[in-house]
Design a protein around this motif. Sequence first.
Motif, PDB file in Angstrom:
ATOM      1  N   HIS A  64       0.859  -1.193   0.000  1.00  0.00           N
ATOM      2  CA  HIS A  64       0.000   0.000   0.000  1.00  0.00           C
ATOM      3  C   HIS A  64       0.891   1.238   0.000  1.00  0.00           C
ATOM      4  N   HIS A  66       1.699   5.014  -2.148  1.00  0.00           N
ATOM      5  CA  HIS A  66       1.313   6.048  -3.130  1.00  0.00           C
ATOM      6  C   HIS A  66       2.566   6.821  -3.547  1.00  0.00           C
ATOM      7  N   PHE A  73      -6.845  13.003  -2.786  1.00  0.00           N
ATOM      8  CA  PHE A  73      -7.364  12.706  -1.452  1.00  0.00           C
ATOM      9  C   PHE A  73      -7.561  13.978  -0.641  1.00  0.00           C
ATOM     10  N   LYS A 159      -7.872  -0.994  -6.405  1.00  0.00           N
ATOM     11  CA  LYS A 159      -8.430  -0.324  -5.223  1.00  0.00           C
ATOM     12  C   LYS A 159      -9.558   0.611  -5.625  1.00  0.00           C
ATOM     13  N   TYR A 161     -12.797   3.372  -3.894  1.00  0.00           N
ATOM     14  CA  TYR A 161     -13.043   4.282  -2.779  1.00  0.00           C
ATOM     15  C   TYR A 161     -14.542   4.473  -2.548  1.00  0.00           C
ATOM     16  N   TYR A 164     -14.021  10.427  -0.823  1.00  0.00           N
ATOM     17  CA  TYR A 164     -13.232  11.405  -1.596  1.00  0.00           C
ATOM     18  C   TYR A 164     -13.998  11.791  -2.875  1.00  0.00           C
ATOM     19  N   HIS A 191     -11.433   1.176   0.160  1.00  0.00           N
ATOM     20  CA  HIS A 191     -11.314   2.224   1.190  1.00  0.00           C
ATOM     21  C   HIS A 191     -12.725   2.452   1.703  1.00  0.00           C
ATOM     22  N   HIS A 247      -6.445  -0.061   5.269  1.00  0.00           N
ATOM     23  CA  HIS A 247      -6.153   0.861   6.383  1.00  0.00           C
ATOM     24  C   HIS A 247      -7.292   0.957   7.403  1.00  0.00           C
ATOM     25  N   CYS A 295      -4.831  11.689   8.188  1.00  0.00           N
ATOM     26  CA  CYS A 295      -5.018  10.607   7.228  1.00  0.00           C
ATOM     27  C   CYS A 295      -6.434  10.089   7.426  1.00  0.00           C
ATOM     28  N   SER A 296      -6.902   9.339   6.450  1.00  0.00           N
ATOM     29  CA  SER A 296      -8.262   8.810   6.529  1.00  0.00           C
ATOM     30  C   SER A 296      -8.257   7.310   6.328  1.00  0.00           C
ATOM     31  N   ASP A 324       0.644   2.401   3.900  1.00  0.00           N
ATOM     32  CA  ASP A 324      -0.168   3.479   3.305  1.00  0.00           C
ATOM     33  C   ASP A 324       0.690   4.737   3.179  1.00  0.00           C
ATOM     34  N   CYS A 326       1.831   7.781   1.955  1.00  0.00           N
ATOM     35  CA  CYS A 326       1.189   8.771   1.078  1.00  0.00           C
ATOM     36  C   CYS A 326       1.779  10.124   1.455  1.00  0.00           C
ATOM     37  N   ASN A 355      -4.850  14.202   2.454  1.00  0.00           N
ATOM     38  CA  ASN A 355      -4.821  13.100   3.428  1.00  0.00           C
ATOM     39  C   ASN A 355      -3.684  12.132   3.136  1.00  0.00           C
ATOM     40  N   GLY A 356      -3.041  11.654   4.186  1.00  0.00           N
ATOM     41  CA  GLY A 356      -2.025  10.608   4.021  1.00  0.00           C
ATOM     42  C   GLY A 356      -0.769  10.921   4.803  1.00  0.00           C
TER      43      GLY A 356
HETATM   44  O1  URP Z   1      -5.368   9.259   4.274  1.00  0.00           O
HETATM   45  C1  URP Z   1      -5.000   8.393   3.545  1.00  0.00           C
HETATM   46  N1  URP Z   1      -5.170   7.122   3.824  1.00  0.00           N
HETATM   47  N2  URP Z   1      -4.413   8.784   2.420  1.00  0.00           N
HETATM   48  C2  URP Z   1      -3.926   7.994   1.412  1.00  0.00           C
HETATM   49  C3  URP Z   1      -4.960   7.758   0.420  1.00  0.00           C
HETATM   50  C4  URP Z   1      -5.726   6.536   0.762  1.00  0.00           C
HETATM   51  O2  URP Z   1      -6.930   6.633   0.874  1.00  0.00           O
HETATM   52  O3  URP Z   1      -5.137   5.494   0.894  1.00  0.00           O
END
Ligand code: URP
Length: 494
Positions: A64, A66, A73, A159, A161, A164, A191, A247, A295-296, A324, A326, A355-356
């Motif tokens: 995971h 980015h 995000f 993946k 979502y 977002y 997600h 996550h 982060c989310s 994750d 990011c 986010n991340g």
């Molecule tokens: O907040 C997060 N997790 N950011 C990275 C993008 C994601 O949704 O994985």
Amino acid sequence: MDGFDLLVINGLVVTASDTANYDIAIKDGKIALLAPPGVLGKESAKRVIDAEGGYVMPGGVDTHVHLEEPALFGGKGRSSDTFETGTRSSVCGGTTTIVAFAPQAKTIPSLLAVLEDTHARAKDNCYTDYSFHMLVGHPGEQALSEFPRLRELGISSLKIYMTYEALQLRDDQILDILLASRREGITTMIHAENGDVLNWMTRKLEERGLYAPKYHATSRPQIVETEATNRAIALAELMDAPILVVHVSSPSAAAHLRTAQTRGLPVYAETCPQYLFLTRADLDRPDFEGAKCVCSPPPRESAADHDAIWLGLANGTFTVLSSDHCPFMYEDREQGKKSILSDAFPEGRFSGIPNGCPGIETRLALTLSANRLPLQKFVEVTSTNAARLYGLYPTKGTILPGVSDADLTIWYPPGRLGSFKLTNSMLHHNVDYTPFEGVELNQWPRWTILRGQVVWDRDGGGLVGKKGYGQFVRRGKSTLPGPRKSGDWDVSVF
Ligand code: URP
Ligand code: ZN
Ligand code: ZN
């Protein structure tokens, strides 16, 4: 037998299934032999590494990640690590294989075009071996028709979502994807947060002037994650399709996942160090520093929440522990501050923060240093299971003579490093902070080996791997249990 390229001697070899003292012989990038200590003479190899009793584990597999992604995000900016800097950071933290995202924005109809573009970014730039999950933002006719070709090209996961603005899918779109994925043997990562609900809550908070980073958590209480997780499980059960919920932060979401698993559904789950080491209080760090931990889903309330997530790792609810990763530079995160900074709201605006959190290099050392998982479980959730779920096993994720790539993480002998604090200055990512600054560690990878080549030698030059040595890995199907009809309907009718 002689003529090995490398011998790793005096290590305590830990895989997901065994712990024992072995010497490991490596030839042509593969694990050649495991032998009782001392049986293979040192002269049988060109190079010998003496692990001095340290743990020798399969290289970390982080599925995971980015890299070079536009900020889909929330907020603005672009993830600050490129394939070069992100994978550089990865090997320095003991991870030898990553699976990053190939992101399809809503405006792009073709997944194959996105895949080609992402290949071009990664090629000749990586320090680790790598693959991609498709990040599906626009599951139209064209994208769905490309699934068989994606499989031929070695891509076996995607993946989606439930939140977002730039990515959120409706339930009927999720069903389209699950059905097509099931047909092709693709694993769907989800997600799970209810985007409509958290947008509503964000609006309400902002109407009341509650803009500070800590309100990011207020806008996304556990039930927002739990509802979406439950819905994701139901949609997957309807389509008889394997999913991994990414996550997971919430003990109550984890409880739903566990119930689904005990019913025998192919429902897998991932958590991340953010949900073991950060809490909501970190979002309230002074001077907008809480933005570093946005982060989310958000970090949860307390140590009790952390305990529940550790327990889920130990008892198998969580299949994998990923980073994750990011990464955004702090100045990008400060967009949230700049977009609203005024006399009325000097604390900034959480909904403008991308986010991340960064964590590709710290995932393994943080988790091992915490000493909360049995060693074999640590290997299982940080390497082996990710390889199994995403079709990399047993080339990656284990140490099987004649079969596995010689990807190893060799740790210091227990106690050798003493206790020390994590600081961003130790890291090799392209980010100007770590949310885990100051956390106490007692371990760090001493050597990282990728296909027989030493790429990280902490006491002998640090990063010694070469950019471009990392290769794209074609992935097959998951080797964890797959579809299993559970209800009174027949998915083949669709
Ligand atoms: O907040 C997060 N997790 N950011 C990275 C993008 C994601 O949704 O994985
Ligand atoms: Zn996500
Ligand atoms: Zn992510």
